[in-house]
Design a protein around this motif. Structure first.
Motif, PDB file in Angstrom:
ATOM      1  N   ARG A  42      -5.586   6.428  -6.272  1.00 55.42           N
ATOM      2  CA  ARG A  42      -6.395   7.513  -6.818  1.00 55.42           C
ATOM      3  C   ARG A  42      -6.709   8.565  -5.764  1.00 55.42           C
ATOM      4  N   ASN A  43      -7.003   8.123  -4.551  1.00 59.41           N
ATOM      5  CA  ASN A  43      -7.281   9.075  -3.477  1.00 59.41           C
ATOM      6  C   ASN A  43      -6.061   9.932  -3.170  1.00 59.41           C
ATOM      7  N   TYR A  74      -9.919  -3.208 -15.085  1.00 65.78           N
ATOM      8  CA  TYR A  74      -9.007  -2.066 -15.014  1.00 65.78           C
ATOM      9  C   TYR A  74      -9.351  -1.078 -16.122  1.00 65.78           C
ATOM     10  N   ARG A  90      -7.611   2.236  -5.340  1.00 65.47           N
ATOM     11  CA  ARG A  90      -8.384   3.296  -4.668  1.00 65.47           C
ATOM     12  C   ARG A  90      -7.467   4.157  -3.815  1.00 65.47           C
ATOM     13  N   ALA A 149      -7.814  -3.768  -6.432  1.00 62.92           N
ATOM     14  CA  ALA A 149      -8.858  -2.743  -6.462  1.00 62.92           C
ATOM     15  C   ALA A 149      -8.738  -1.827  -5.256  1.00 62.92           C
ATOM     16  N   GLU A 150      -8.449  -2.390  -4.089  1.00 66.10           N
ATOM     17  CA  GLU A 150      -8.254  -1.574  -2.889  1.00 66.10           C
ATOM     18  C   GLU A 150      -7.037  -0.667  -3.033  1.00 66.10           C
ATOM     19  N   GLN A 153       0.828  -1.208   0.000  1.00 70.95           N
ATOM     20  CA  GLN A 153       0.000   0.000   0.000  1.00 70.95           C
ATOM     21  C   GLN A 153       0.854   1.247   0.000  1.00 70.95           C
TER      22      GLN A 153
END
Length: 353
Positions: free
Chosen positions: A214-215, A316, A211, A207-208, A181
Motif C-alpha cells: 500500500r505504501n 483482509y 503495508r 500484514a507487514e 517483500q
C-alpha cells in the motif's frame, strides 16, 4: 464480501479423466454463476498431478465464459516466463472479448523446477521474465507502433494488437505474491492488484507485506482501490463433524500430490527462490489441524463457514476470497455440495461484509 471458486486440480488420469474433470468444473461454474459467486480462477501448472490438469487457464476460462454471464474470469496465475508477450497479450485480449469484458488478468512467476526445465528457462530468470512479460502485455494492450527491446524479448514496431481488450484502458492486472517483500513492493509501484495465499506466510507477515504494498502504491501515485484476492481450501457439509473428518482425509490426499510436485526441488537451489528447497519438509510437517487453528481453511457446516469467512474479512478488509472446493480426492458430488451450501446459506450471510 465477494467469494469465487479457485481451480487447482490435484488428479491423475488413473483417478479421473481430464475430460470428466473439465466437465465437472464447468458445471460448478454454472452453478456458482447462478448462485451469485463473484469469480472463477484457474492456475497454470504442468506435468504433475498437483496442477497438471491446468496447463492452459485461458482456454479453460474461455469455456467458462460461454457457460456463464456474471462470473469474473481470473487467470490465477498465468506465467509470462513460458509464453511470448505477443501471444499472451493476444490470448488474454481474446478471452476478454469472449467474456464481454470479464477478465481479471493474473500473472505469476511459477516456481517448480520441472516446469522451468521443460521450457528451457533458467530459474534465475523467473523474476525478470515475469516483470518484463507483464509490462510488455500491458503495453501491447494499450499502445502500438513501439519497439520493444527487453532483456528476454525484442519485437516491433508492430501494428495495433488485435483484438483490443474490451475493458479500458485494459483488464485489471493482478500479481501473485507470497512472501517476498520485493514482489509486494514492485506490484505496488506498478499499481497492479494482488493475489495472496495466507497458508504460505503467517497473517502477521502478510500484514507487514500488505503495508509495504500500500505504501508503494501511494508513493507512486496510484489512487484507485486495489483488488486483493485471498485463496483458501473449502469443504462444507450439513453436518459439522462429517465435514471436518472428510476434509482432513481430502487434505491429506492433496498434500501427497503437493509433496510429489515439491520434490522437484531436491538438489536444487536458487537465489531467486530462497528457502524453496525447504518447502517439501515444511509441507510434510503441516497438518490439517494446523490449518484449522490458523484459520487457513473454510471447513465445517454453513455456520462454521460463515464464522471462518468473517475472520478472513476481518484480517483482509475488502479482500475477494477464492475458495478451492475440489482439492485432493474430493468428488464432483462433494464439491457441488460445498458450492450449493455456500450459495444458499453462506453468501447471503456474509454479503454485507
Amino acid at each position: 464480501m465477494k467469494i469465487g471458486l479457485n481451480f487447482l486440480p490435484t488428479l491423475s488420469p488413473d483417478e479421473v479423466a481430464a475430460s470428466e474433470y473439465y466437465a465437472d468444473c464447468l458445471s460448478l461454474c454454472e452453478t456458482a454463476d447462478r448462485l451469485g459467486f463473484a469469480h472463477a480462477k484457474a492456475v497454470e501448472h504442468y506435468f504433475h498431478p498437483w496442477g497438471g490438469y491446468s496447463p492452459d487457464p485461458i482456454t479453460f476460462l474461455a469455456a467458462v465464459a460461454q457457460r456463464t454471464t456474471r462470473l469474473r474470469l481470473v487467470t490465477g496465475a498465468c506465467v509470462p516466463a513460458f509464453t511470448h508477450p505477443v501471444k499472451l497479450a493476444a490470448s488474454l485480449a481474446t478471452l476478454d472479448n469472449l467474456s464481454g469484458g470479464r477478465l481479471d488478468a493474473g500473472f505469476g512467476r511459477a516456481f517448480l523446477p520441472t516446469e522451468f526445465a521443460a521450457f528451457d528457462i533458467p530459474l534465475a530468470e523467473s523474476k525478470s521474465r515475469m516483470r518484463e512479460g507483464v509490462s510488455a502485455v500491458v503495453k501491447l494492450w494499450t499502445e502500438s507502433g513501439f519497439r520493444w527491446e527487453g532483456t528476454h524479448h525484442t519485437f516491433g514496431p508492430l501494428p495495433p494488437l488485435l483484438p483490443r481488450p474490451v475493458q479500458t484502458p485494459h483488464p485489471p492486472v493482478l500479481i501473485a505474491a507470497t512472501a517476498s517483500q520485493d514482489s509486494f513492493q514492485w506490484a505496488g509501484e506498478q499499481g497492479h492488484h494482488l493475489m495472496i495465499i495466507p497458508v504460505v506466510a503467517s497473517h502477521e507477515r502478510l500484514a507487514e507485506l500488505l503495508r509495504v504494498y500500500r505504501n508503494a502504491r501511494e508513493a507512486h501515485g496510484h489512487r484507485d482501490v486495489p483488488k486483493l484476492h485471498v485463496s483458501y481450501h473449502a469443504y462444507v457439509a450439513e453436518d459439522h463433524g462429517t465435514a471436518l473428518r472428510e476434509a482432513e482425509a481430502h487434505f491429506d490426499a492433496y498434500r501427497e500430490k503437493q509433496l510429489e510436485a515439491y520434490a522437484s526441488w531436491r538438489g536444487v537451489s536458487s537465489d531467486q527462490y530462497p528457502g524453496y528447497e525447504l518447502m517439501e519438509a515444511a509441507v510434510r510437517s503441516l497438518t490439517f489441524e494446523d490449518l484449522l487453528k490458523a484459520g487457513n481453511v473454510v471447513v465445517g457446516d454453513p455456520d462454521a463457514a460463515i464464522q471462518a469467512l468473517n475472520k478472513v474479512a476481518d484480517r483482509y478488509p475488502g479482500g475477494e476470497i477464492s475458495l478451492h472446493v475440489r482439492f485432493g480426492d474430493i468428488t464432483h458430488r462433494q464439491a457441488a455440495r460445498t458450492v450449493h451450501l455456500l450459495g444458499r446459506d453462506v453468501l447471503p450471510a456474509v454479503a454485507h461484509r
